[in-house]
Design a protein around this motif. Structure first.
Motif, PDB file in Angstrom:
ATOM      1  N   LEU A 117     -30.942 -73.104  61.202  1.00  0.00           N
ATOM      2  CA  LEU A 117     -31.545 -71.926  60.563  1.00  0.00           C
ATOM      3  C   LEU A 117     -32.557 -71.232  61.468  1.00  0.00           C
ATOM      4  CD1 LEU A 117     -32.027 -73.375  56.973  1.00  0.00           C
ATOM      5  CD2 LEU A 117     -30.598 -71.406  57.566  1.00  0.00           C
ATOM      6  N   GLY A 118     -32.868 -71.836  62.591  1.00  0.00           N
ATOM      7  CA  GLY A 118     -33.815 -71.216  63.517  1.00  0.00           C
ATOM      8  C   GLY A 118     -35.264 -71.363  63.096  1.00  0.00           C
ATOM      9  N   MET A 119     -35.546 -72.370  62.274  1.00  0.00           N
ATOM     10  CA  MET A 119     -36.902 -72.503  61.748  1.00  0.00           C
ATOM     11  C   MET A 119     -37.935 -72.853  62.808  1.00  0.00           C
ATOM     12  SD  MET A 119     -36.068 -74.418  58.150  1.00  0.00           S
ATOM     13  CE  MET A 119     -37.739 -74.446  57.525  1.00  0.00           C
ATOM     14  N   HIS A 120     -37.469 -73.388  63.926  1.00  0.00           N
ATOM     15  CA  HIS A 120     -38.396 -73.751  65.004  1.00  0.00           C
ATOM     16  C   HIS A 120     -38.815 -72.535  65.824  1.00  0.00           C
ATOM     17  CE1 HIS A 120     -34.332 -73.539  66.458  1.00  0.00           C
ATOM     18  NE2 HIS A 120     -34.786 -73.372  67.681  1.00  0.00           N
ATOM     19  N   LYS A 121     -38.155 -71.419  65.583  1.00  0.00           N
ATOM     20  CA  LYS A 121     -38.413 -70.255  66.441  1.00  0.00           C
ATOM     21  C   LYS A 121     -39.709 -69.553  66.094  1.00  0.00           C
ATOM     22  CE  LYS A 121     -33.673 -69.569  67.687  1.00  0.00           C
ATOM     23  NZ  LYS A 121     -33.032 -68.815  68.777  1.00  0.00           N
ATOM     24  N   GLY A 122     -40.221 -69.812  64.891  1.00  0.00           N
ATOM     25  CA  GLY A 122     -41.489 -69.208  64.492  1.00  0.00           C
ATOM     26  C   GLY A 122     -41.453 -67.694  64.503  1.00  0.00           C
ATOM     27  N   PHE A 123     -40.461 -67.130  63.860  1.00  0.00           N
ATOM     28  CA  PHE A 123     -40.363 -65.673  63.797  1.00  0.00           C
ATOM     29  C   PHE A 123     -41.664 -65.076  63.256  1.00  0.00           C
ATOM     30  CE2 PHE A 123     -35.687 -66.632  63.310  1.00  0.00           C
ATOM     31  CZ  PHE A 123     -35.334 -66.126  64.551  1.00  0.00           C
ATOM     32  N   THR A 124     -42.096 -64.018  63.887  1.00  0.00           N
ATOM     33  CA  THR A 124     -43.322 -63.352  63.421  1.00  0.00           C
ATOM     34  C   THR A 124     -42.987 -62.391  62.285  1.00  0.00           C
ATOM     35  OG1 THR A 124     -43.055 -61.703  65.152  1.00  0.00           O
ATOM     36  CG2 THR A 124     -44.575 -63.514  65.596  1.00  0.00           C
ATOM     37  N   VAL A 125     -43.899 -62.326  61.318  1.00  0.00           N
ATOM     38  CA  VAL A 125     -43.668 -61.566  60.092  1.00  0.00           C
ATOM     39  C   VAL A 125     -44.876 -60.695  59.782  1.00  0.00           C
ATOM     40  CG1 VAL A 125     -43.232 -61.738  57.599  1.00  0.00           C
ATOM     41  CG2 VAL A 125     -42.251 -63.438  59.161  1.00  0.00           C
ATOM     42  N   VAL A 126     -44.594 -59.506  59.279  1.00  0.00           N
ATOM     43  CA  VAL A 126     -45.636 -58.604  58.826  1.00  0.00           C
ATOM     44  C   VAL A 126     -45.247 -58.114  57.431  1.00  0.00           C
ATOM     45  CG1 VAL A 126     -46.257 -56.177  59.133  1.00  0.00           C
ATOM     46  CG2 VAL A 126     -46.650 -57.791  60.985  1.00  0.00           C
ATOM     47  N   ILE A 127     -46.229 -58.031  56.536  1.00  0.00           N
ATOM     48  CA  ILE A 127     -45.963 -57.533  55.189  1.00  0.00           C
ATOM     49  C   ILE A 127     -46.437 -56.094  55.064  1.00  0.00           C
ATOM     50  CG2 ILE A 127     -46.620 -57.735  52.753  1.00  0.00           C
ATOM     51  CD1 ILE A 127     -46.391 -60.612  52.862  1.00  0.00           C
ATOM     52  N   VAL A 128     -45.563 -55.240  54.582  1.00  0.00           N
ATOM     53  CA  VAL A 128     -45.938 -53.841  54.379  1.00  0.00           C
ATOM     54  C   VAL A 128     -45.941 -53.558  52.883  1.00  0.00           C
ATOM     55  CG1 VAL A 128     -45.368 -51.456  54.891  1.00  0.00           C
ATOM     56  CG2 VAL A 128     -44.948 -53.221  56.604  1.00  0.00           C
ATOM     57  N   GLY A 129     -47.132 -53.302  52.363  1.00  0.00           N
ATOM     58  CA  GLY A 129     -47.285 -53.088  50.925  1.00  0.00           C
ATOM     59  C   GLY A 129     -47.977 -54.278  50.280  1.00  0.00           C
ATOM     60  N   VAL A 130     -49.266 -54.141  49.979  1.00  0.00           N
ATOM     61  CA  VAL A 130     -50.013 -55.268  49.413  1.00  0.00           C
ATOM     62  C   VAL A 130     -50.405 -54.954  47.970  1.00  0.00           C
ATOM     63  CG1 VAL A 130     -51.869 -56.935  49.793  1.00  0.00           C
ATOM     64  CG2 VAL A 130     -50.846 -55.757  51.744  1.00  0.00           C
ATOM     65  N   GLY A 131     -49.417 -54.684  47.151  1.00  0.00           N
ATOM     66  CA  GLY A 131     -49.633 -54.652  45.704  1.00  0.00           C
ATOM     67  C   GLY A 131     -49.584 -56.073  45.183  1.00  0.00           C
TER      68      GLY A 131
END
Lengths: 216, 216
Positions: free
Chosen positions: B78-92
């Motif tokens: 699943l690629g869980m070791h890759k540590g994909f970077t994530v950003v959240i847009v919309g903080v409701g």
DNA sequence: TAGATTGTTAATCGATTAACAATC
DNA sequence: TAGATTGTTAATCGATTAACAATC
């Protein structure tokens, strides 16, 4: 019209048809052929005709489908006219988001109450939905027959809550807790929203595209 | 080990295996056969062995699978070791819920920032995640390569936001807005959480059980 | 070793697609 | 009427299940 059991694949496509048809109505399209609908949805015309033919004959030869009629048929198949009653258990951020933004009414559901354990919000109301004490849930459900419970509680109490509401005669649990609810209540259907399954699948596809890039 | 293209059905089962294996580890089970795993997950032993055999040989004949090993293999696939970077847009409420409760880190993802338009929360931080001004999003993404954007904005600005972030080189969009994002950016994968599809399917199953009750 | 269980090939089943007569 | 498009039957394709030799 066939009478055989409807496959899950077909059932899962019904809400997609509904969304597309609503979109077409919004854009004032009043007829569409299976060919055009297929093109817009990424399905074959055959599949679309097969899907609908499970439930009846909704089109006209040589003409196609009347969009509003087809939309009504799909809504009816999904039971949207039944106005299933819904209660939310757990009013954290997620429960709050669903109450305020999901639009139960637009989807044909009747959200009537929310339950939480926090004294801060018990007795308040959110977007017109009253928040009651979770301690009263079981009694309340017995007095107010409820079709669906939305489970947005912390994982630690999820199983317990699910069993409680199942014993109170609800017919479906919409489960957001990311645990596997193995209820052995045959009459209670569980529908899971597993956020992590979805994100992990996305991660897989991204990781996969990486490795195939490497081959190029 | 086969080399053919992995079917979506298999890919969608991988996160389910992961959850089950984590559960087994939690319960200190250290080996399991495809027969027992199938029984617990409602799958056939054949299917389980077929699924894993797409990726390698993870078991031992006569023994079964070592749970921790298998869990590591699935996580790796699943690629869980890759540590994909994530950003959240919309903080409701929904964005807030995901930041505070989803557990990106536990799933192997690295949530680094959130963006919103509300002056009330810009400059604050939620569970350690800084909230920035959406006006800066585009610039920020160009300076900080990001794998995945979580889209939890209102529908009205969803398409626009999606196109913006796609142009900034993100590789996946986790879309909670319940609109169909038809990006024609081939490199950007969209994964949808369509709440309404899920609830409508639940409604269908409940409605269906009603009508079959009638026949009994 | 004997028993158990895998990985894989073959068989079956079900879902999707193609074709076409019916008909609007 | 002629053209278009359905609903449905038949053909194909792919996914699941069964079977079994390999082997721990």
């Amino acid at each position: 019209m066939k009478k055989e059991r409807i496959s899950n694949n077909v059932i899962r496509r019904l809400p997609m048809y509904l969304r597309k048809l609503d979109d077409l109505i919004y854009h004032e399209v009043d007829r569409i052929s299976s060919g055009e609908l297929g093109k817009q949805m990424g399905l074959t015309p055959s599949q679309i005709r097969q899907d609908f033919s499970c439930f009846g004959e909704f089109g006209q030869q040589g003409y196609g489908y009347r969009v509003t009629d087809l939309r009504e048929q799909v809504a009816r198949i999904l039971g949207m006219h039944k106005g299933f009653t819904v209660v939310i258990v757990g009013v954290g951020n997620l429960g709050h988001a669903l109450i305020a933004n999901f639009g139960f009414k637009e989807q044909g559901f009747n959200l009537v109450a929310a339950f939480d354990t926090s004294a801060d919000i018990i007795g308040t109301s959110i977007s017109g939905i009253p928040v009651y004490d979770s301690a009263l849930l079981s009694d309340w459900l017995k007095r107010n027959p409820t079709d669906i419970v939305v489970l947005t509680v912390p994982r630690s109490i999820a199983r317990n809550m699910a069993e409680t509401v199942a014993d109170c005669g609800v017919r479906g649990i919409w489960n957001f807790t990311n645990i596997e609810l193995e209820l052995d209540k045959p009459g209670v259907r569980v529908e899971n929203i597993h956020f992590s399954d979805s994100l992990l699948a996305l991660g897989y596809y991204i990781a996969e595209s990486e490795s195939s890039d490497g081959i190029k």
